[in-house]
Design an enzyme around this catalytic site. Structure first.
Site, PDB file in Angstrom:
ATOM      1  CB  SER A 149     -24.726   7.929  -7.206  1.00 15.96           C
ATOM      2  OG  SER A 149     -25.030   8.988  -6.331  1.00 15.96           O
ATOM      3  CE1 TYR A 162     -28.365   9.946 -10.668  1.00 14.72           C
ATOM      4  CE2 TYR A 162     -27.918   9.959  -8.305  1.00 14.72           C
ATOM      5  CZ  TYR A 162     -27.464   9.998  -9.611  1.00 14.72           C
ATOM      6  OH  TYR A 162     -26.117  10.073  -9.873  1.00 14.72           O
TER       7      TYR A 162
HETATM    8  P1  NAP Z   1     -24.475  14.769 -17.386  1.00 15.64           P
HETATM    9  O1  NAP Z   1     -23.430  15.815 -17.522  1.00 15.64           O
HETATM   10  O2  NAP Z   1     -25.885  15.168 -17.156  1.00 15.64           O
HETATM   11  O3  NAP Z   1     -24.374  13.809 -18.662  1.00 15.64           O
HETATM   12  C1  NAP Z   1     -25.310  12.797 -18.857  1.00 15.64           C
HETATM   13  C2  NAP Z   1     -25.050  12.121 -20.169  1.00 15.64           C
HETATM   14  O4  NAP Z   1     -26.071  11.120 -20.354  1.00 15.64           O
HETATM   15  C3  NAP Z   1     -25.105  13.053 -21.356  1.00 15.64           C
HETATM   16  O5  NAP Z   1     -24.077  12.734 -22.270  1.00 15.64           O
HETATM   17  C4  NAP Z   1     -26.464  12.757 -21.982  1.00 15.64           C
HETATM   18  O6  NAP Z   1     -26.390  12.943 -23.384  1.00 15.64           O
HETATM   19  C5  NAP Z   1     -26.642  11.276 -21.639  1.00 15.64           C
HETATM   20  N1  NAP Z   1     -28.053  10.911 -21.638  1.00 15.64           N
HETATM   21  C6  NAP Z   1     -29.038  11.402 -20.848  1.00 15.64           C
HETATM   22  N2  NAP Z   1     -30.228  10.889 -21.203  1.00 15.64           N
HETATM   23  C7  NAP Z   1     -29.985  10.043 -22.246  1.00 15.64           C
HETATM   24  C8  NAP Z   1     -30.797   9.223 -23.064  1.00 15.64           C
HETATM   25  N3  NAP Z   1     -32.139   9.186 -22.917  1.00 15.64           N
HETATM   26  N4  NAP Z   1     -30.221   8.500 -24.044  1.00 15.64           N
HETATM   27  C9  NAP Z   1     -28.884   8.552 -24.243  1.00 15.64           C
HETATM   28  N5  NAP Z   1     -28.055   9.303 -23.494  1.00 15.64           N
HETATM   29  C10 NAP Z   1     -28.600  10.048 -22.509  1.00 15.64           C
HETATM   30  O7  NAP Z   1     -24.134  13.771 -16.170  1.00 15.64           O
HETATM   31  P2  NAP Z   1     -22.764  13.442 -15.412  1.00 15.64           P
HETATM   32  O8  NAP Z   1     -22.740  14.242 -14.176  1.00 15.64           O
HETATM   33  O9  NAP Z   1     -21.621  13.459 -16.374  1.00 15.64           O
HETATM   34  O10 NAP Z   1     -23.074  11.939 -14.948  1.00 15.64           O
HETATM   35  C11 NAP Z   1     -22.491  10.814 -15.522  1.00 15.64           C
HETATM   36  C12 NAP Z   1     -22.727   9.641 -14.588  1.00 15.64           C
HETATM   37  O11 NAP Z   1     -22.082   9.870 -13.320  1.00 15.64           O
HETATM   38  C13 NAP Z   1     -24.190   9.377 -14.260  1.00 15.64           C
HETATM   39  O12 NAP Z   1     -24.413   7.979 -14.201  1.00 15.64           O
HETATM   40  C14 NAP Z   1     -24.361   9.978 -12.889  1.00 15.64           C
HETATM   41  O13 NAP Z   1     -25.430   9.377 -12.178  1.00 15.64           O
HETATM   42  C15 NAP Z   1     -23.020   9.674 -12.274  1.00 15.64           C
HETATM   43  N6  NAP Z   1     -22.644  10.525 -11.145  1.00 15.64           N
HETATM   44  C16 NAP Z   1     -22.390  11.843 -11.326  1.00 15.64           C
HETATM   45  C17 NAP Z   1     -21.998  12.625 -10.247  1.00 15.64           C
HETATM   46  C18 NAP Z   1     -21.689  14.084 -10.416  1.00 15.64           C
HETATM   47  O14 NAP Z   1     -21.423  14.760  -9.397  1.00 15.64           O
HETATM   48  N7  NAP Z   1     -21.683  14.623 -11.631  1.00 15.64           N
HETATM   49  C19 NAP Z   1     -21.900  12.060  -8.968  1.00 15.64           C
HETATM   50  C20 NAP Z   1     -22.187  10.704  -8.810  1.00 15.64           C
HETATM   51  C21 NAP Z   1     -22.547   9.932  -9.904  1.00 15.64           C
HETATM   52  P3  NAP Z   1     -27.587  13.489 -24.324  1.00 15.64           P
HETATM   53  O15 NAP Z   1     -28.293  14.564 -23.551  1.00 15.64           O
HETATM   54  O16 NAP Z   1     -26.889  13.945 -25.549  1.00 15.64           O
HETATM   55  O17 NAP Z   1     -28.411  12.291 -24.577  1.00 15.64           O
END
Ligand code: NAP
Length: 243
Positions: A149, A162
């Site tokens: 990130s 985070y």
């Molecule tokens: P998201 O929509 O919140 O999805 C998170 C995923 O992680 C879900 O599939 C969730 O599934 C899983 N998860 C959460 N807790 C878990 C646990 N205890 N065990 C197993 N699985 C778990 O997040 P996202 O935005 O797609 O983010 C994906 C990645 O991109 C992350 O590493 C985030 O830091 C990074 N990122 C995102 C952004 C952004 O703008 N979205 C920007 C920079 C970096 P369940 O709830 O089914 O477990």
């Protein structure tokens, strides 16, 4: 018929039940890979499984797994399960993460801090370490892709555990990359997707108009590239989505 980009590859995606991980899983399957879908929500993973079959994508494997609480033994069982079914692993997308609190360190809750570190750092170490022998057993050049990130490279106030967890991921990536540099065909990189329209983004920026943020589908070609043989010499890099 021409060979697809990820034909015959087996790729594990953590956090495959929503957001970027879900979109990446579809992208990998459309490019010919067999995808191992890992998350907590079995219901959501089952829906994706059914949809893959309905779309005639390669049959995925569902792994219901809690990265916060799973004991080390569960990682060994996962390794054995994948080893038995496929005998190898070509790609590991370590994508699952949680946001935690957006609050000053002086106010940060210890339980939340521990939870974020367990999911965003400790589980990523356990997954990468335990699955490495399977990644090394493929004939191809396997790829480990950590998810970073912007605040994992230059922190900002109130991003708490985070931001610190993403710095740790960069350190884990660099450490593994140097260790594997001359001894392994496995490449290790980190990738910052940048602002992307998901549940986590909305949680972090509740006042933002989601319509103004790019969809996960906009970055999937990067993920496919980083899992494909075309990126076999990209190693030890902290990559960022270029819009
Ligand atoms: P998201 O929509 O919140 O999805 C998170 C995923 O992680 C879900 O599939 C969730 O599934 C899983 N998860 C959460 N807790 C878990 C646990 N205890 N065990 C197993 N699985 C778990 O997040 P996202 O935005 O797609 O983010 C994906 C990645 O991109 C992350 O590493 C985030 O830091 C990074 N990122 C995102 C952004 C952004 O703008 N979205 C920007 C920079 C970096 P369940 O709830 O089914 O477990």
């Amino acid at each position: 018929m021409s060979q697809k980009t990820l034909q015959d590859k087996v790729i594990l995606v953590t956090g495959a039940s929503s957001g970027i991980g879900e979109a990446a899983a579809y992208g990998f399957a459309e490019a010919g890979a067999t995808v191992i879908l890992l998350a907590r929500s079995e219901e959501k993973l089952n829906q994706i499984y059914d949809d893959f079959l309905a779309k005639a994508l390669p049959e995925p494997v569902i792994v219901q797994f809690d990265l916060e609480s799973a004991p080390e033994e569960a990682y060994f069982q996962l390794r054995d399960h994948i080893g038995k079914e496929f005998g190898k692993l070509d790609g590991l997308l370590l994508n699952a993460a949680v946001l935690g609190q957006r609050t000053p360190i002086s106010n940060y809750n210890w339980q939340t801090w521990s939870k974020v570190m367990n999911i965003n750092v400790n589980s990523q170490f356990l997954m990468a370490r335990t699955l490495l022998p399977l990644l090394e057993s493929t004939q191809e050049h396997a790829s480990i892709l950590f998810t970073s990130s912007s605040v994992g490279r230059k922190s900002k106030a109130f991003w708490g555990a985070y931001a610190v967890s993403k710095f740790a991921i960069e350190g884990l990536m660099q450490t593994m990359a140097e260790e594997l540099e001359n001894t392994s065909k496995v490449r290790v990189n980190s990738y910052n997707p940048g602002g992307t329209r998901t549940a986590m983004r909305q949680e972090a920026y509740p006042a933002e108009n989601p319509e103004e943020v790019k969809l996960p589908q906009a970055i999937i070609s990067d993920y496919i590239h980083l899992m494909s043989n075309a990126s076999h010499d990209t190693h030890g890099q902290a990559l960022t989505h270029q819009s």
